[in-house]
Design a protein around this motif. Sequence first.
Motif, PDB file in Angstrom:
ATOM      1  N   THR A  86      58.948  28.517  46.154  1.00  0.00           N
ATOM      2  CA  THR A  86      57.736  28.041  46.207  1.00  0.00           C
ATOM      3  C   THR A  86      56.894  29.090  45.691  1.00  0.00           C
ATOM      4  O   THR A  86      57.117  30.401  45.416  1.00  0.00           O
ATOM      5  CB  THR A  86      57.317  27.625  47.664  1.00  0.00           C
ATOM      6  OG1 THR A  86      55.957  26.945  47.868  1.00  0.00           O
ATOM      7  CG2 THR A  86      57.546  28.816  48.921  1.00  0.00           C
ATOM      8  N   GLY A  87      55.588  28.682  45.820  1.00  0.00           N
ATOM      9  CA  GLY A  87      54.601  29.606  45.016  1.00  0.00           C
ATOM     10  C   GLY A  87      53.580  30.228  46.385  1.00  0.00           C
ATOM     11  O   GLY A  87      53.653  29.916  47.430  1.00  0.00           O
ATOM     12  N   THR A 143      57.368  32.660  44.287  1.00  0.00           N
ATOM     13  CA  THR A 143      56.974  33.023  42.798  1.00  0.00           C
ATOM     14  C   THR A 143      55.677  32.262  42.337  1.00  0.00           C
ATOM     15  O   THR A 143      54.700  32.280  43.077  1.00  0.00           O
ATOM     16  CB  THR A 143      58.252  32.192  41.755  1.00  0.00           C
ATOM     17  OG1 THR A 143      57.948  32.657  40.566  1.00  0.00           O
ATOM     18  CG2 THR A 143      58.185  30.823  42.106  1.00  0.00           C
ATOM     19  N   THR A 144      55.376  32.116  40.991  1.00  0.00           N
ATOM     20  CA  THR A 144      54.238  31.515  40.609  1.00  0.00           C
ATOM     21  C   THR A 144      54.332  30.098  40.591  1.00  0.00           C
ATOM     22  O   THR A 144      55.591  29.630  40.301  1.00  0.00           O
ATOM     23  CB  THR A 144      53.858  32.174  39.299  1.00  0.00           C
ATOM     24  OG1 THR A 144      54.821  32.121  38.169  1.00  0.00           O
ATOM     25  CG2 THR A 144      53.398  33.604  39.215  1.00  0.00           C
ATOM     26  N   TRP A 145      53.064  29.311  40.349  1.00  0.00           N
ATOM     27  CA  TRP A 145      53.374  27.834  40.049  1.00  0.00           C
ATOM     28  C   TRP A 145      53.519  27.566  39.114  1.00  0.00           C
ATOM     29  O   TRP A 145      52.781  26.474  38.561  1.00  0.00           O
ATOM     30  CB  TRP A 145      51.929  27.401  40.911  1.00  0.00           C
ATOM     31  CG  TRP A 145      52.057  27.622  42.395  1.00  0.00           C
ATOM     32  CD1 TRP A 145      51.057  28.495  43.084  1.00  0.00           C
ATOM     33  CD2 TRP A 145      52.467  26.894  43.523  1.00  0.00           C
ATOM     34  NE1 TRP A 145      51.058  28.569  44.479  1.00  0.00           N
ATOM     35  CE2 TRP A 145      51.996  27.539  44.798  1.00  0.00           C
ATOM     36  CE3 TRP A 145      53.412  25.744  43.735  1.00  0.00           C
ATOM     37  CZ2 TRP A 145      52.301  27.103  46.039  1.00  0.00           C
ATOM     38  CZ3 TRP A 145      53.720  25.319  44.719  1.00  0.00           C
ATOM     39  CH2 TRP A 145      53.425  26.063  46.113  1.00  0.00           C
ATOM     40  N   THR A 146      54.423  27.923  38.302  1.00  0.00           N
ATOM     41  CA  THR A 146      54.718  27.549  36.976  1.00  0.00           C
ATOM     42  C   THR A 146      56.185  27.422  36.667  1.00  0.00           C
ATOM     43  O   THR A 146      57.096  27.554  37.504  1.00  0.00           O
ATOM     44  CB  THR A 146      54.156  28.757  36.099  1.00  0.00           C
ATOM     45  OG1 THR A 146      55.148  30.067  36.221  1.00  0.00           O
ATOM     46  CG2 THR A 146      52.737  29.182  36.107  1.00  0.00           C
ATOM     47  N   GLY A 195      57.883  30.585  36.894  1.00  0.00           N
ATOM     48  CA  GLY A 195      58.365  30.935  38.136  1.00  0.00           C
ATOM     49  C   GLY A 195      59.365  30.355  38.524  1.00  0.00           C
ATOM     50  O   GLY A 195      60.392  30.968  39.349  1.00  0.00           O
ATOM     51  N   ILE A 197      57.523  24.055  38.999  1.00  0.00           N
ATOM     52  CA  ILE A 197      58.921  24.749  39.493  1.00  0.00           C
ATOM     53  C   ILE A 197      60.189  24.347  39.284  1.00  0.00           C
ATOM     54  O   ILE A 197      61.093  24.788  39.000  1.00  0.00           O
ATOM     55  CB  ILE A 197      58.473  25.419  41.106  1.00  0.00           C
ATOM     56  CG1 ILE A 197      57.382  26.364  41.122  1.00  0.00           C
ATOM     57  CG2 ILE A 197      59.776  26.150  41.481  1.00  0.00           C
ATOM     58  CD1 ILE A 197      56.999  26.611  42.587  1.00  0.00           C
TER      59      ILE A 197
END
Length: 339
Positions: A192-193, A224-227, A230, A255
């Motif tokens: 998740t972000g 992580t990041t919302w990418t 990520g 993700i």
Amino acid sequence: MSADETKVRAPTRADVARLAGVSTAVVSYVVNGGPRTVAPSTRLRVLNAIKQLNYRPNPSARALKRGSTHMLGLLVTEVLNPFFAEYIDALDEAASKLDRFLVLSVTREVPDHEAQAVTSLVNQGVDGLIFLCHVQDQRLYQAGGAGMARVMLDRNAPMDGFSSVGADSEEGAAMGTDHLIERGHRNIGLITGAMRRHNNDMRSVGWARELAAAGLPLSEPVVTTWTREGGYLGAKQLFERDEPPTAIMAGSDLIAIGVLQAAHEAGMDIPQDLAVVSFDGTSESAFSWPPLTTVRQPFEQMAEAAIQVLLDGSEAPRHQSFPMELIVRESSGPAVPSP
């Protein structure tokens, strides 16, 4: 006054009236489409004068006269993420049905951008502000004063003093996790972000709740990041664990797409070697390979609720939470046989 003389300052309604040879009231009738009818030849003279002087009516002044600009200011973090793109589209559709129009401004999570974006929308005379973002200077939420209608989107809990709308992310994550448990998975990871201010990590809560209810082990989530990147890096972290998961609950569609890429590079078959469930349910989830099982946010319903909040601005602030929908596709696969 000539057109050249007006270049030293912004032209006014009086300038247009002088150039067209009419009264300022007639200029107002042409600009506002009424309330009185203007003869075609006179209207043409006014329009020509407006064009020659490059006159731009002041939206705030027009709002005072008409009571409304019918414009709603929408602040978003970014526009490339399909979550924001689909939410914007749903908001525009909901606003159009009620004869309202969106004015979009992107904040990019940069304090200076945020302040400029909010100030610009208020100065344009919008009737309300929609925050599909989180601003770092909390005073910006109060922009426009007590008379400004406003609503906060993508919130999973009430926000003191403000109306807010969001999906029930705890139940959504629980739904996706339970789906994987029903498929026979016993080691389910979560990527998740990082959550922003005013939002709790309810995806993790729903995921952990279902695992505990099933008596399954709870591993450390990857944040992580919302990418896509990520998700890709988060999946690599999970794959390196002593007991890598057989299924992953991803905090967003982007993700999850990153997870798919990492799995393909590792030679894994989806869903034979790894099952994946995503969160959001944007159109991108249907066109990955394989197509993603996802829990979908009800963008259309949330958008309609948000617009209605602005039109019913006199109501006391309240939070509206909407249920999510599980959409089953190939990425979660058939049931896994019991060992």
